[in-house]
Each structure stands twice: as C-alpha cells, then as structure tokens.
Design an enzyme around this catalytic site. Structure first.
Site, PDB file in Angstrom:
ATOM      1  N   LYS A 167       0.820  -1.218   0.000  1.00 45.56           N
ATOM      2  CA  LYS A 167       0.000   0.000   0.000  1.00 45.56           C
ATOM      3  C   LYS A 167       0.854   1.269   0.000  1.00 45.56           C
ATOM      4  O   LYS A 167       0.625   2.179  -0.794  1.00 45.56           O
ATOM      5  CB  LYS A 167      -0.908   0.045   1.250  1.00 45.56           C
ATOM      6  CG  LYS A 167      -1.880  -1.106   1.374  1.00 45.56           C
ATOM      7  CD  LYS A 167      -2.829  -0.916   2.553  1.00 45.56           C
ATOM      8  CE  LYS A 167      -2.192  -0.943   3.920  1.00 45.56           C
ATOM      9  NZ  LYS A 167      -1.629  -2.252   4.314  1.00 45.56           N
TER      10      LYS A 167
ATOM     11  N   ARG B 262      -9.387   1.136   8.957  1.00 46.67           N
ATOM     12  CA  ARG B 262      -9.124  -0.277   9.238  1.00 46.67           C
ATOM     13  C   ARG B 262     -10.263  -0.908  10.009  1.00 46.67           C
ATOM     14  O   ARG B 262     -10.181  -2.075  10.359  1.00 46.67           O
ATOM     15  CB  ARG B 262      -7.839  -0.409  10.051  1.00 46.67           C
ATOM     16  CG  ARG B 262      -6.591  -0.636   9.175  1.00 46.67           C
ATOM     17  CD  ARG B 262      -5.388  -0.611  10.098  1.00 46.67           C
ATOM     18  NE  ARG B 262      -4.294  -1.403   9.660  1.00 46.67           N
ATOM     19  CZ  ARG B 262      -3.137  -0.897   9.205  1.00 46.67           C
ATOM     20  NH1 ARG B 262      -2.984   0.392   9.076  1.00 46.67           N
ATOM     21  NH2 ARG B 262      -2.158  -1.698   8.869  1.00 46.67           N
TER      22      ARG B 262
ATOM     23  N   ARG C 188      11.352  -7.198   4.908  1.00 50.22           N
ATOM     24  CA  ARG C 188      11.364  -5.759   5.207  1.00 50.22           C
ATOM     25  C   ARG C 188      11.904  -5.516   6.616  1.00 50.22           C
ATOM     26  O   ARG C 188      12.617  -4.547   6.856  1.00 50.22           O
ATOM     27  CB  ARG C 188       9.940  -5.199   5.081  1.00 50.22           C
ATOM     28  CG  ARG C 188       9.857  -3.695   5.334  1.00 50.22           C
ATOM     29  CD  ARG C 188       8.487  -3.140   5.074  1.00 50.22           C
ATOM     30  NE  ARG C 188       7.553  -3.430   6.154  1.00 50.22           N
ATOM     31  CZ  ARG C 188       6.263  -3.102   6.145  1.00 50.22           C
ATOM     32  NH1 ARG C 188       5.747  -2.493   5.093  1.00 50.22           N
ATOM     33  NH2 ARG C 188       5.476  -3.387   7.159  1.00 50.22           N
TER      34      ARG C 188
ATOM     35  N   ARG D 182      11.394  -2.104  12.152  1.00 50.69           N
ATOM     36  CA  ARG D 182      10.055  -2.086  12.762  1.00 50.69           C
ATOM     37  C   ARG D 182       9.860  -3.321  13.621  1.00 50.69           C
ATOM     38  O   ARG D 182      10.023  -4.444  13.142  1.00 50.69           O
ATOM     39  CB  ARG D 182       8.988  -2.049  11.658  1.00 50.69           C
ATOM     40  CG  ARG D 182       8.754  -0.677  11.102  1.00 50.69           C
ATOM     41  CD  ARG D 182       7.733  -0.686  10.003  1.00 50.69           C
ATOM     42  NE  ARG D 182       6.441  -1.227  10.406  1.00 50.69           N
ATOM     43  CZ  ARG D 182       5.344  -1.130   9.668  1.00 50.69           C
ATOM     44  NH1 ARG D 182       5.398  -0.501   8.497  1.00 50.69           N
ATOM     45  NH2 ARG D 182       4.213  -1.654  10.088  1.00 50.69           N
TER      46      ARG D 182
ATOM     47  N   ARG E 111      -1.092  -9.414  13.277  1.00 51.15           N
ATOM     48  CA  ARG E 111      -1.541  -8.343  12.360  1.00 51.15           C
ATOM     49  C   ARG E 111      -2.518  -8.897  11.313  1.00 51.15           C
ATOM     50  O   ARG E 111      -3.506  -8.242  10.964  1.00 51.15           O
ATOM     51  CB  ARG E 111      -0.329  -7.678  11.696  1.00 51.15           C
ATOM     52  CG  ARG E 111       0.485  -6.880  12.711  1.00 51.15           C
ATOM     53  CD  ARG E 111       1.873  -6.583  12.222  1.00 51.15           C
ATOM     54  NE  ARG E 111       1.881  -5.609  11.147  1.00 51.15           N
ATOM     55  CZ  ARG E 111       2.950  -5.382  10.378  1.00 51.15           C
ATOM     56  NH1 ARG E 111       4.073  -6.049  10.572  1.00 51.15           N
ATOM     57  NH2 ARG E 111       2.892  -4.477   9.432  1.00 51.15           N
TER      58      ARG E 111
HETATM   59  P1  AMP Z   1       0.986   0.167   8.873  1.00 47.31           P
HETATM   60  O1  AMP Z   1       2.199   1.027   8.754  1.00 47.31           O
HETATM   61  O2  AMP Z   1      -0.174   0.661   8.062  1.00 47.31           O
HETATM   62  O3  AMP Z   1       1.283  -1.297   8.624  1.00 47.31           O
HETATM   63  O4  AMP Z   1       0.506   0.264  10.389  1.00 47.31           O
HETATM   64  C1  AMP Z   1       1.335  -0.153  11.441  1.00 47.31           C
HETATM   65  C2  AMP Z   1       0.554  -0.205  12.728  1.00 47.31           C
HETATM   66  O5  AMP Z   1       0.058   1.103  13.052  1.00 47.31           O
HETATM   67  C3  AMP Z   1      -0.679  -1.101  12.731  1.00 47.31           C
HETATM   68  O6  AMP Z   1      -0.378  -2.467  12.973  1.00 47.31           O
HETATM   69  C4  AMP Z   1      -1.479  -0.477  13.870  1.00 47.31           C
HETATM   70  O7  AMP Z   1      -0.943  -0.830  15.129  1.00 47.31           O
HETATM   71  C5  AMP Z   1      -1.219   1.015  13.660  1.00 47.31           C
HETATM   72  N1  AMP Z   1      -2.224   1.599  12.740  1.00 47.31           N
HETATM   73  C6  AMP Z   1      -1.985   2.151  11.519  1.00 47.31           C
HETATM   74  N2  AMP Z   1      -3.124   2.577  10.964  1.00 47.31           N
HETATM   75  C7  AMP Z   1      -4.111   2.280  11.852  1.00 47.31           C
HETATM   76  C8  AMP Z   1      -5.536   2.440  11.852  1.00 47.31           C
HETATM   77  N3  AMP Z   1      -6.174   2.993  10.807  1.00 47.31           N
HETATM   78  N4  AMP Z   1      -6.226   2.013  12.939  1.00 47.31           N
HETATM   79  C9  AMP Z   1      -5.600   1.463  13.993  1.00 47.31           C
HETATM   80  N5  AMP Z   1      -4.277   1.251  14.058  1.00 47.31           N
HETATM   81  C10 AMP Z   1      -3.532   1.664  13.001  1.00 47.31           C
END
Ligand code: AMP
Length: 193
Positions: free
Chosen positions: A14, A89, A128, A134, A146
């Site tokens: 994404k 989400r 990654r 991370r 996740r």
């Molecule tokens: P991402 O970088 O999109 O993979 O997000 C990493 C982490 O950030 C996720 O596993 C959640 O813990 C948190 N996170 C990101 N976006 C959201 C969202 N829209 N709602 C809740 N948690 C989020």
C-alpha cells in the site's frame, strides 16, 4: 477532489504504491502508520500510546486514530484529493471518514485493494524487517497477529465498500510497474466514466 483508499493486508504494498499514485494525480498521501511512527520517534504522548499497540501488532483504538487523521486532513486542505493508506481499518473508522469528508462536501470515490496471499505477505514482511527496524515486522507471531487483526476488524470493510460499488481489487503480485499500471487503470476508468 479525488479521494482514494489504498487497501490491503499488511505488506501488500500500500505505502509503496500510494507514494507513486499521489505524484501522478497530485493527491495528498496520508499513511496513519507513518504518522504514528513519526510520533513514536519524537516520543509524543500520542506516539507513546500508539507504541503499546503497534509493538504487539494490534490496532490502535479507533478514536485516537480518527482524531489524528482528522488533524492530518485539516493540515492538507485545500487540496486536489487524498490517498488514504492504512486507514480506515474498521467499519467505525470508515463511517468517521465519511463524516469528516462530508464536512467538506466530499466523499470517498474509490477503494483499491492489493490482493496478495498470506505466505507472500509473511515473506515480504520478514524481509522488510531486516532493514525497517520495525518491531512489528520481526517475527512470524507478530505478523500473524496483524493478519488476524485484519481478518477480524478490517475485512468487513470489503463488504461495506462493495455495497457502495466503490471496491476494486487488483493483483498485488508482480513488478512494481505492473501493479502501478493496474491501479492507474482502475482510477482512469473511474475518472473518465
Ligand atoms: P501500517 O504502517 O499501516 O502497517 O501500520 C502499522 C501499525 O500502526 C498497525 O499495525 C497499527 O498498530 C497502527 N495503525 C496504523 N493505521 C491504523 C488504523 N487505521 N487504525 C488502527 N491502528 C492503526
């Protein structure tokens, strides 16, 4: 305005695709994960709160995430549109996003999902993790949490947006350029219709 959600499981690409698409269509890219990580590295209250959830692979509570997103949207307005990456989400977040956009007489135009199988996603995320640093990319256990969070909380959005005829899925496996072309095809078909 043109408002797009780039959708998919963790590791589906994404963020990579959103940063290419935003340049082509002159959109503002909002990645909630990136905003949380920035807050974590500058140790804000929001960052410290989010870290507890992110480190475990769980979603941050809805209202915290929505308040942050609302602030981000306000910072970018006026603009030609948004590409939302990692948001919404949950169905609660999707409804909140509709409300926020309606305040500007705007709406979500398209949801474009990147379709990738779980085995490929796990391989990509572990790879990654070697360079991203991370914590949530470091182990199969966290990646599985996740993916479970996706199945339990995020997947219902597919039906939510399908019912509005806004949901499109593209194959998320292939070369970067091929995947970008598939996304562009969906957007151009929508904007030319
Ligand atoms: P991402 O970088 O999109 O993979 O997000 C990493 C982490 O950030 C996720 O596993 C959640 O813990 C948190 N996170 C990101 N976006 C959201 C969202 N829209 N709602 C809740 N948690 C989020």
């Amino acid at each position: 305005m043109l408002n797009i959600i780039i959708f998919g499981k963790p590791g589906s690409g994404k963020g990579t695709q959103a940063s290419i698409i935003k340049d082509k269509y002159n959109l503002q890219h909002i990645s909630t994960g990136d905003v949380f990580r920035k807050n974590m590295s500058s140790k804000t209250d929001l960052g410290l709160l989010a870290k507890g959830y992110m480190d475990k692979g769980e979603l941050v509570p809805d209202q915290v995430t929505i308040d942050m997103l609302s602030h981000e949207i306000d910072n970018f307005l006026p603009c030609k549109g948004f590409i939302f990456d990692g948001f919404p989400r949950t169905t609660y977040q999707a409804k909140a996003l509709d409300n926020l956009l309606s305040l500007e007489s705007q709406k979500i135009d398209l949801i474009i999902a990147l379709d990738v199988d779980n085995t490929t996603l796990t391989e990509r995320l572990l790879q990654r993790g070697k360079s991203s640093g991370r914590s949530d990319d470091q182990s199969v256990e966290k990646i599985n949490i996740r993916l479970q969070e996706y199945d339990n909380k995020t997947k219902p959005l597919v039906t939510f947006y399908m019912q509005q005829n806004k949901f499109f899925s593209v194959d998320g496996i292939g070369s970067l350029q091929d995947i970008t072309s598939r996304i562009i095809h969906v957007i151009d078909k929508y904007t030319n219709d």
